[in-house]
Design a protein around this motif. Structure first.
Motif, PDB file in Angstrom:
ATOM      1  N   ARG A 432       0.852  -1.191   0.000  1.00 48.12           N
ATOM      2  CA  ARG A 432       0.000   0.000   0.000  1.00 48.12           C
ATOM      3  C   ARG A 432       0.886   1.238   0.000  1.00 48.12           C
ATOM      4  O   ARG A 432       1.975   1.240   0.579  1.00 48.12           O
ATOM      5  CB  ARG A 432      -0.910   0.016   1.231  1.00 48.12           C
ATOM      6  CG  ARG A 432      -1.741  -1.240   1.403  1.00 48.12           C
ATOM      7  CD  ARG A 432      -2.635  -1.132   2.630  1.00 48.12           C
ATOM      8  NE  ARG A 432      -3.821  -0.337   2.362  1.00 48.12           N
ATOM      9  CZ  ARG A 432      -4.692   0.042   3.300  1.00 48.12           C
ATOM     10  NH1 ARG A 432      -4.464  -0.272   4.568  1.00 48.12           N
ATOM     11  NH2 ARG A 432      -5.743   0.747   2.982  1.00 48.12           N
ATOM     12  N   ASP A 433       0.402   2.303  -0.655  1.00 48.44           N
ATOM     13  CA  ASP A 433       1.179   3.534  -0.589  1.00 48.44           C
ATOM     14  C   ASP A 433       0.799   4.301   0.678  1.00 48.44           C
ATOM     15  O   ASP A 433      -0.163   3.973   1.373  1.00 48.44           O
ATOM     16  CB  ASP A 433       1.016   4.375  -1.863  1.00 48.44           C
ATOM     17  CG  ASP A 433      -0.388   4.928  -2.075  1.00 48.44           C
ATOM     18  OD1 ASP A 433      -0.993   5.427  -1.098  1.00 48.44           O
ATOM     19  OD2 ASP A 433      -0.877   4.900  -3.216  1.00 48.44           O
ATOM     20  N   ILE A 434       1.575   5.319   0.984  1.00 48.07           N
ATOM     21  CA  ILE A 434       1.422   6.022   2.265  1.00 48.07           C
ATOM     22  C   ILE A 434       0.082   6.749   2.363  1.00 48.07           C
ATOM     23  O   ILE A 434      -0.404   7.006   3.472  1.00 48.07           O
ATOM     24  CB  ILE A 434       2.590   7.012   2.469  1.00 48.07           C
ATOM     25  CG1 ILE A 434       3.928   6.260   2.468  1.00 48.07           C
ATOM     26  CG2 ILE A 434       2.454   7.781   3.782  1.00 48.07           C
ATOM     27  CD1 ILE A 434       4.075   5.221   3.545  1.00 48.07           C
ATOM     28  N   SER A 435      -0.537   7.058   1.247  1.00 51.55           N
ATOM     29  CA  SER A 435      -1.838   7.744   1.317  1.00 51.55           C
ATOM     30  C   SER A 435      -2.957   6.817   1.755  1.00 51.55           C
ATOM     31  O   SER A 435      -4.039   7.277   2.107  1.00 51.55           O
ATOM     32  CB  SER A 435      -2.190   8.353  -0.051  1.00 51.55           C
ATOM     33  OG  SER A 435      -2.513   7.342  -0.997  1.00 51.55           O
ATOM     34  N   HIS A 436      -2.718   5.493   1.739  1.00 51.41           N
ATOM     35  CA  HIS A 436      -3.767   4.526   2.071  1.00 51.41           C
ATOM     36  C   HIS A 436      -3.494   3.766   3.367  1.00 51.41           C
ATOM     37  O   HIS A 436      -4.253   2.864   3.725  1.00 51.41           O
ATOM     38  CB  HIS A 436      -3.929   3.514   0.936  1.00 51.41           C
ATOM     39  CG  HIS A 436      -4.508   4.075  -0.314  1.00 51.41           C
ATOM     40  ND1 HIS A 436      -3.757   4.337  -1.443  1.00 51.41           N
ATOM     41  CD2 HIS A 436      -5.772   4.447  -0.618  1.00 51.41           C
ATOM     42  CE1 HIS A 436      -4.529   4.822  -2.391  1.00 51.41           C
ATOM     43  NE2 HIS A 436      -5.758   4.907  -1.918  1.00 51.41           N
TER      44      HIS A 436
END
Length: 464
Positions: A432-436
């Motif tokens: 997952r990327d940091i925005s999620h």
């Protein structure tokens, strides 16, 4: 953690940019502080975070490019680039991130993964190193003659992955940059490594673009040398004769070298085949994979010229590629994979061999070439080493999972390196990327193999 909000944050402009590098440190950030903090991070797996515990999430709880600090530096247009050029302190003390596409694919829960966010987060959290984003998919490829010298004046260049396939130019149709434009940019970037330039890290799709550019550059060298009638100041014609002989040999091998899978399936007939450098993988790799040492090809099993294999074994013995030695340091490295195409082992063995031949031929004639139309040949890499493979349980799936691109200075003999990897060291196990997700702590990052490898590549590259 989600980046959703009922009130969308406004996109920032250059008026909102920080003009002093650093976000976490009270005194700002520079080359020395970044390098020291990377070294501290790598020293062990248990020390405390030496930086202030400052949140990097935005008011709406998200972590998005261009919506708030510290992710305000996004080069969306020529005006942004010109502003950046007027403030060299910003790009000289930052990582430049090239985005070929808006995300690198979809994870197991259906989220699109914008991995560039993780690169920026890791660099800032570990070493308070700023990042500057070049979203080529939305801005187009800005003039490489301006962009490449600028980004290579910084601390590092990261060419991110992307969801399209470099085997199919039509998959880039929805972006403002074409596959050919990305190729030309990558060609330029590969030729930019110098004693004063930043190292480059090519990830996933970037790794594949670099492989294709190796073959493009070698072909260009062969074509230009073959078509040249004479070289000024090459009075006896010895330099051009030597280069033509070597290029003829490279042409002969390239035109007959096949790329085959272990099951015998033919991927490419020769170096003119569009899938010579990058082909389909036997199976899609998504999730954690253990990195294995690359094992040299058995000449009795594969129809590959022995000279190519020997040349690679020499490169592997001669140079230290960071990733391969990291496998020894950490005993076991588990890294996130996220791809269905792969760089062909045969193409990199060929590129390494061809680069070494060209370099060795140029050595005694470099004073003649330096003032000629062929002077660009001296910017080519000296060698490309395959560093590791990945496996699904006991079966190797991706033979060429990472490479070290070595450049050897003709006068000082100093080696400089850039790196490519099919895997994503910036992604954690959840993909997952940091925005999620909840932003990982310093302690979590110290125990993550990918984050440690990413930091080690930056740390080592900055020393050159």
């Amino acid at each position: 953690m989600s980046n959703s909000s009922s009130v969308k944050p406004q996109t920032l402009t250059t008026n909102d940019w920080r003009l002093r590098p650093g976000y976490l440190c009270e005194g700002g950030s520079d080359f020395e502080s970044v390098h020291i903090l990377l070294g501290r991070f790598l020293a062990d797996r248990h020390s405390e975070d030496p930086l202030p515990d400052v949140s990097m999430t935005m008011e709406n709880g998200g972590f998005e490019w261009g919506k708030g600090l510290p992710l305000e530096k996004v080069i969306n247009a020529q005006d942004d680039l010109e502003f950046l050029m007027k403030h060299p302190n910003l790009f000289r003390n930052a990582i430049a991130i090239i985005e070929p596409w808006e995300h690198v694919g979809f994870n197991h829960i259906g989220e699109d993964v914008r991995a560039s966010l993780n690169v920026a987060y890791l660099a800032q959290k570990i070493a308070d190193c700023d990042s500057i984003l070049f979203p080529f998919w939305s801005s187009g490829v800005l003039d490489p003659e301006l962009v490449v010298p600028l980004i290579t004046s910084g601390l590092a260049v990261v060419v991110e992955g992307g969801d399209p396939s470099v085997r199919d130019a039509s998959t880039f149709n929805d972006a403002k940059c074409s596959l050919e434009e990305l190729h030309r940019f990558t060609d330029k970037l590969l030729l930019s490594r110098s004693p004063t330039s930043a190292p480059a890290l090519f990830i996933c799709l970037g790794h594949q673009l670099a492989a294709q550019s190796h073959i493009r550059l070698i072909k260009r060298a062969v074509d230009e040398v073959s078509s040249l009638k004479y070289l000024a100041r090459d009075r006896k014609g010895k330099a051009l004769k030597s280069l033509k002989k070597v290029c003829q040999h490279i042409q002969q091998v390239g035109s007959t070298l096949q790329v085959k899978k272990k099951n015998g399936h033919l991927i490419a007939k020769n170096w003119d085949d569009p899938e010579f450098a990058v082909g389909p993988n036997e199976k899609k790799e998504v999730g954690y994979r253990q990195l294995w040492h690359y094992e040299s090809i058995d000449t009795d099993t594969f129809n590959i010229p022995e000279d190519l294999i020997i040349a690679h074994e020499v490169s592997a013995d001669e140079f230290e590629g960071v990733i391969d030695t990291s496998i020894e340091y950490e005993h076991e490295l588990n890294i996130s994979m996220f791809h269905s195409d792969e760089v062909n082992e045969e193409a990199i063995l060929f590129a390494n061999w061809a680069y070494r031949l060209l370099h060795d031929t140029i050595i005694s004639h470099r004073h003649i070439l330096a003032g000629s139309p062929l002077s660009w040949l001296m910017q080519l890499p000296f060698a490309v080493e395959i560093l590791c493979s990945t496996a699904d349980e006991t079966e190797v799936v991706t033979e060429c999972s990472a490479t070290c691109i070595n450049y050897k200075d003709f006068e000082s003999k100093v080696i400089r390196r850039s790196f490519t990897c099919q895997f994503h060291p910036e992604l954690l196990q959840d993909l997952r990327d940091i925005s999620h997700r909840h932003p990982p702590t310093y302690d979590e990052l110290k125990h993550d193999d990918g984050a440690r490898l990413f930091a080690r590549l930056l740390y080592s590259g900055m020393q050159e």
